[in-house]
Design a protein around this motif. Structure first.
Motif, PDB file in Angstrom:
ATOM      1  N   LEU A 111      -7.028  -4.712   0.772  1.00 64.70           N
ATOM      2  CA  LEU A 111      -6.768  -4.803  -0.665  1.00 64.70           C
ATOM      3  C   LEU A 111      -7.404  -6.039  -1.299  1.00 64.70           C
ATOM      4  O   LEU A 111      -7.276  -6.263  -2.500  1.00 64.70           O
ATOM      5  N   GLY A 112      -8.074  -6.823  -0.483  1.00 69.73           N
ATOM      6  CA  GLY A 112      -8.829  -7.947  -1.038  1.00 69.73           C
ATOM      7  C   GLY A 112      -8.246  -9.319  -0.798  1.00 69.73           C
ATOM      8  O   GLY A 112      -8.871 -10.330  -1.138  1.00 69.73           O
ATOM      9  N   GLY A 113      -7.049  -9.384  -0.213  1.00 70.45           N
ATOM     10  CA  GLY A 113      -6.463 -10.684   0.081  1.00 70.45           C
ATOM     11  C   GLY A 113      -6.319 -11.557  -1.160  1.00 70.45           C
ATOM     12  O   GLY A 113      -5.756 -11.152  -2.164  1.00 70.45           O
ATOM     13  N   GLU A 114      -6.809 -12.768  -1.090  1.00 63.74           N
ATOM     14  CA  GLU A 114      -6.826 -13.774  -2.164  1.00 63.74           C
ATOM     15  C   GLU A 114      -5.433 -14.302  -2.515  1.00 63.74           C
ATOM     16  O   GLU A 114      -5.115 -15.454  -2.287  1.00 63.74           O
ATOM     17  N   SER A 115      -4.595 -13.456  -3.108  1.00 59.04           N
ATOM     18  CA  SER A 115      -3.270 -13.903  -3.527  1.00 59.04           C
ATOM     19  C   SER A 115      -2.287 -12.743  -3.470  1.00 59.04           C
ATOM     20  O   SER A 115      -2.657 -11.593  -3.686  1.00 59.04           O
ATOM     21  N   LEU A 116      -1.020 -13.067  -3.183  1.00 59.15           N
ATOM     22  CA  LEU A 116      -0.009 -12.030  -3.006  1.00 59.15           C
ATOM     23  C   LEU A 116       1.351 -12.561  -3.470  1.00 59.15           C
ATOM     24  O   LEU A 116       1.706 -13.709  -3.206  1.00 59.15           O
ATOM     25  N   ASN A 176      -3.337 -10.845  -6.788  1.00 56.32           N
ATOM     26  CA  ASN A 176      -4.163  -9.682  -6.480  1.00 56.32           C
ATOM     27  C   ASN A 176      -3.324  -8.552  -5.891  1.00 56.32           C
ATOM     28  O   ASN A 176      -3.591  -7.380  -6.136  1.00 56.32           O
ATOM     29  N   ILE A 177      -2.281  -8.915  -5.119  1.00 57.56           N
ATOM     30  CA  ILE A 177      -1.455  -7.915  -4.440  1.00 57.56           C
ATOM     31  C   ILE A 177       0.030  -8.151  -4.744  1.00 57.56           C
ATOM     32  O   ILE A 177       0.516  -9.280  -4.668  1.00 57.56           O
ATOM     33  N   GLY A 178       0.730  -7.079  -5.077  1.00 55.55           N
ATOM     34  CA  GLY A 178       2.185  -7.109  -5.180  1.00 55.55           C
ATOM     35  C   GLY A 178       2.755  -6.363  -3.991  1.00 55.55           C
ATOM     36  O   GLY A 178       2.247  -5.293  -3.629  1.00 55.55           O
ATOM     37  N   LEU A 179       3.796  -6.902  -3.362  1.00 56.94           N
ATOM     38  CA  LEU A 179       4.337  -6.312  -2.142  1.00 56.94           C
ATOM     39  C   LEU A 179       5.855  -6.189  -2.225  1.00 56.94           C
ATOM     40  O   LEU A 179       6.551  -7.173  -2.462  1.00 56.94           O
ATOM     41  N   THR A 180       6.370  -4.977  -2.041  1.00 53.90           N
ATOM     42  CA  THR A 180       7.817  -4.747  -2.033  1.00 53.90           C
ATOM     43  C   THR A 180       8.156  -3.705  -0.972  1.00 53.90           C
ATOM     44  O   THR A 180       7.275  -3.046  -0.416  1.00 53.90           O
ATOM     45  N   PHE A 181       9.450  -3.527  -0.744  1.00 49.16           N
ATOM     46  CA  PHE A 181       9.951  -2.401   0.035  1.00 49.16           C
ATOM     47  C   PHE A 181      10.343  -1.289  -0.934  1.00 49.16           C
ATOM     48  O   PHE A 181      10.618  -1.538  -2.112  1.00 49.16           O
ATOM     49  N   SER A 182      10.381  -0.058  -0.438  1.00 50.65           N
ATOM     50  CA  SER A 182      10.914   1.066  -1.213  1.00 50.65           C
ATOM     51  C   SER A 182      12.378   1.237  -0.834  1.00 50.65           C
ATOM     52  O   SER A 182      12.731   1.229   0.339  1.00 50.65           O
ATOM     53  N   ASP A 183      13.234   1.379  -1.850  1.00 57.90           N
ATOM     54  CA  ASP A 183      14.664   1.566  -1.597  1.00 57.90           C
ATOM     55  C   ASP A 183      15.015   3.038  -1.395  1.00 57.90           C
ATOM     56  O   ASP A 183      15.877   3.381  -0.599  1.00 57.90           O
ATOM     57  N   VAL A 184      14.353   3.908  -2.150  1.00 59.44           N
ATOM     58  CA  VAL A 184      14.471   5.360  -1.986  1.00 59.44           C
ATOM     59  C   VAL A 184      13.069   5.912  -2.202  1.00 59.44           C
ATOM     60  O   VAL A 184      12.331   5.418  -3.056  1.00 59.44           O
ATOM     61  N   THR A 185      12.690   6.930  -1.440  1.00 63.00           N
ATOM     62  CA  THR A 185      11.331   7.452  -1.518  1.00 63.00           C
ATOM     63  C   THR A 185      11.365   8.964  -1.728  1.00 63.00           C
ATOM     64  O   THR A 185      12.025   9.673  -0.970  1.00 63.00           O
ATOM     65  N   LEU A 186      10.661   9.453  -2.737  1.00 65.22           N
ATOM     66  CA  LEU A 186      10.717  10.857  -3.121  1.00 65.22           C
ATOM     67  C   LEU A 186       9.518  11.625  -2.577  1.00 65.22           C
ATOM     68  O   LEU A 186       8.371  11.368  -2.955  1.00 65.22           O
ATOM     69  N   ALA A 187       9.781  12.587  -1.690  1.00 65.58           N
ATOM     70  CA  ALA A 187       8.712  13.360  -1.063  1.00 65.58           C
ATOM     71  C   ALA A 187       7.975  14.236  -2.069  1.00 65.58           C
ATOM     72  O   ALA A 187       6.752  14.377  -2.018  1.00 65.58           O
ATOM     73  N   THR A 246      -3.354  -4.896  -7.419  1.00 63.97           N
ATOM     74  CA  THR A 246      -3.069  -3.834  -6.451  1.00 63.97           C
ATOM     75  C   THR A 246      -1.608  -3.926  -6.020  1.00 63.97           C
ATOM     76  O   THR A 246      -0.955  -4.951  -6.212  1.00 63.97           O
ATOM     77  N   TYR A 247      -1.116  -2.856  -5.417  1.00 69.97           N
ATOM     78  CA  TYR A 247       0.291  -2.818  -5.021  1.00 69.97           C
ATOM     79  C   TYR A 247       0.430  -2.186  -3.645  1.00 69.97           C
ATOM     80  O   TYR A 247      -0.234  -1.197  -3.321  1.00 69.97           O
ATOM     81  N   MET A 248       1.326  -2.755  -2.852  1.00 69.08           N
ATOM     82  CA  MET A 248       1.586  -2.271  -1.495  1.00 69.08           C
ATOM     83  C   MET A 248       3.092  -2.108  -1.315  1.00 69.08           C
ATOM     84  O   MET A 248       3.870  -3.021  -1.609  1.00 69.08           O
ATOM     85  N   ALA A 249       3.527  -0.934  -0.862  1.00 71.85           N
ATOM     86  CA  ALA A 249       4.953  -0.667  -0.645  1.00 71.85           C
ATOM     87  C   ALA A 249       5.203  -0.381   0.826  1.00 71.85           C
ATOM     88  O   ALA A 249       4.493   0.425   1.436  1.00 71.85           O
ATOM     89  N   ILE A 250       6.204  -1.054   1.389  1.00 68.38           N
ATOM     90  CA  ILE A 250       6.650  -0.772   2.749  1.00 68.38           C
ATOM     91  C   ILE A 250       7.774   0.250   2.657  1.00 68.38           C
ATOM     92  O   ILE A 250       8.762   0.041   1.948  1.00 68.38           O
ATOM     93  N   ILE A 251       7.632   1.377   3.370  1.00 68.90           N
ATOM     94  CA  ILE A 251       8.581   2.485   3.246  1.00 68.90           C
ATOM     95  C   ILE A 251       9.214   2.809   4.596  1.00 68.90           C
ATOM     96  O   ILE A 251       8.573   3.440   5.456  1.00 68.90           O
ATOM     97  N   TYR A 274       0.736   2.840   0.481  1.00 69.67           N
ATOM     98  CA  TYR A 274       2.091   2.955   1.031  1.00 69.67           C
ATOM     99  C   TYR A 274       1.994   2.839   2.544  1.00 69.67           C
ATOM    100  O   TYR A 274       1.155   3.505   3.182  1.00 69.67           O
ATOM    101  N   VAL A 275       2.860   2.037   3.143  1.00 73.86           N
ATOM    102  CA  VAL A 275       2.931   1.920   4.602  1.00 73.86           C
ATOM    103  C   VAL A 275       4.291   2.449   5.040  1.00 73.86           C
ATOM    104  O   VAL A 275       5.329   1.848   4.742  1.00 73.86           O
ATOM    105  N   VAL A 276       4.292   3.585   5.733  1.00 70.28           N
ATOM    106  CA  VAL A 276       5.533   4.221   6.178  1.00 70.28           C
ATOM    107  C   VAL A 276       5.815   3.813   7.619  1.00 70.28           C
ATOM    108  O   VAL A 276       4.950   3.956   8.499  1.00 70.28           O
ATOM    109  N   ILE A 277       7.035   3.305   7.861  1.00 68.04           N
ATOM    110  CA  ILE A 277       7.441   2.917   9.212  1.00 68.04           C
ATOM    111  C   ILE A 277       8.235   4.072   9.806  1.00 68.04           C
ATOM    112  O   ILE A 277       9.321   4.416   9.318  1.00 68.04           O
TER     113      ILE A 277
END
Length: 239
Positions: free
Chosen positions: A85-90, A136-147, A170-175, A233-236
Motif C-alpha cells: 500500500l506504499g508504506g510511508e505513514s500509517l 497514507n494508510i488507515g488500519l482498523t479491525f472489523s467488528d462485524v463483517t457482511l458477506a 488507503t485503508y486496510m481492515a483486519i477481519i 481486507y485481511v481475513v484471519i
C-alpha cells in the motif's frame, strides 16, 4: 445545561401528538411479530467457509483486494500489505486486538525503520484528525463483517476514531473470520442486542464497502472519489 439533560420534553412531545390529532404514546412499544421475515433467509444455509467464499466474490465486484491467511502468518501478511500500500505513514486504532494478534510487533518494526506510525489517542482531539489526513494508510479491525455486500462494520469509540478509515489515502481492515455474518440484518441484530443488554452504544457505526466510488455522472463508475482510493481486507481464518 448539564450533558444529557432534556428540558421541556413532555410539553414538546404532547404538542406534537396534539398536532397529529392523537393522544401521546407513553407506554412502551412492542415490536410486531411478522409472519414472514425474508431478510433472514439470505445465506441462512451457508457455513462460515461458504460465507467467506461469498464475501471474497463480492469484494471482487467492489474493487477490494482480499487476502485470507492463518493466524501464524498474520504478521508476515500485514507487513507485506503495508509495503504494497506504499508504506510511508500509517494511523491505527487504540485497540487491544493489535496486541492479541501480534500486529503491534509489525507496527513497531515499521516504526524502527523510520515509517510514521501513529496510534489514535482519545486525549489528543483534533491532532488525531490531522494525522489521519496526512496518513497514507488507515488500519482498523472489523467488528462485524457482511458477506453479502463485502462490508466491514466499525464501532467507533474513544480510541477508535472514524477518521482512521475515512481520511487516509488507503485503508486496510483486519477481519477475524468469526465476525462474518450474512448481511446487514444480522449486524443490526447484534447492535440491538448489545444495547438491550445495557452496553453503551458506539459513538458512530460505519459500514464500509470497499474504496470510495461514485457513478453519479452518466452512470460511469469512478473509484477513489472521496476517502480511501484503495482498500485491502485481511481475513484471519483461525485464532
Amino acid at each position: 445545561m448539564s450533558r444529557g439533560t432534556i428540558y421541556n420534553k413532555d410539553t414538546f412531545l404532547t404538542n406534537v401528538a396534539n398536532q397529529l390529532g392523537r393522544k401521546r404514546q407513553t407506554s412502551s412499544v412492542s415490536l410486531p411479530k411478522w409472519k414472514k421475515s425474508p431478510q433472514y433467509d439470505v445465506f441462512s444455509e451457508l457455513s462460515e467457509d461458504a460465507l467467506l467464499d461469498e464475501f471474497v466474490k463480492q469484494c471482487e465486484a467492489i474493487h477490494t483486494e482480499v487476502i485470507v491467511t492463518e493466524m501464524k502468518e498474520i504478521q508476515k501478511v500485514c507487513e507485506q500489505v503495508i509495503h504494497d500500500l506504499g508504506g510511508e505513514s500509517l494511523i491505527y486504532w487504540e485497540d487491544p486486538r493489535f496486541i492479541k494478534y501480534g500486529i503491534d510487533n509489525v507496527l513497531e518494526k515499521k516504526r524502527e525503520t523510520g515509517m510514521d506510525i501513529y496510534e489514535w489517542s482519545s486525549t489528543k482531539g483534533t491532532f488525531n484528525i490531522e494525522k489521519a489526513e496526512r496518513a497514507n494508510i488507515g488500519l482498523t479491525f472489523s467488528d462485524v463483517t457482511l458477506a453479502e455486500s463485502g462490508t466491514v462494520v466499525l464501532f467507533s469509540d474513544k480510541g477508535k476514531g472514524r477518521s482512521v478509515s475515512l481520511l487516509p489515502k488507503t485503508y486496510m481492515a483486519i477481519i477475524p473470520k468469526s465476525t462474518l455474518v450474512p448481511r446487514m440484518t444480522q449486524a443490526t441484530d447484534i447492535i440491538h442486542e448489545r444495547i438491550k443488554a445495557g452496553e453503551k452504544p458506539p459513538s458512530c457505526i460505519n459500514f464500509i464497502s470497499g474504496p470510495s466510488n461514485s457513478a453519479d455522472i452518466e452512470l460511469r463508475l469512478v473509484v477513489g472519489v472521496h476517502g480511501p482510493v484503495r482498500v485491502t481486507y485481511v481475513v484471519i481464518e483461525d485464532e
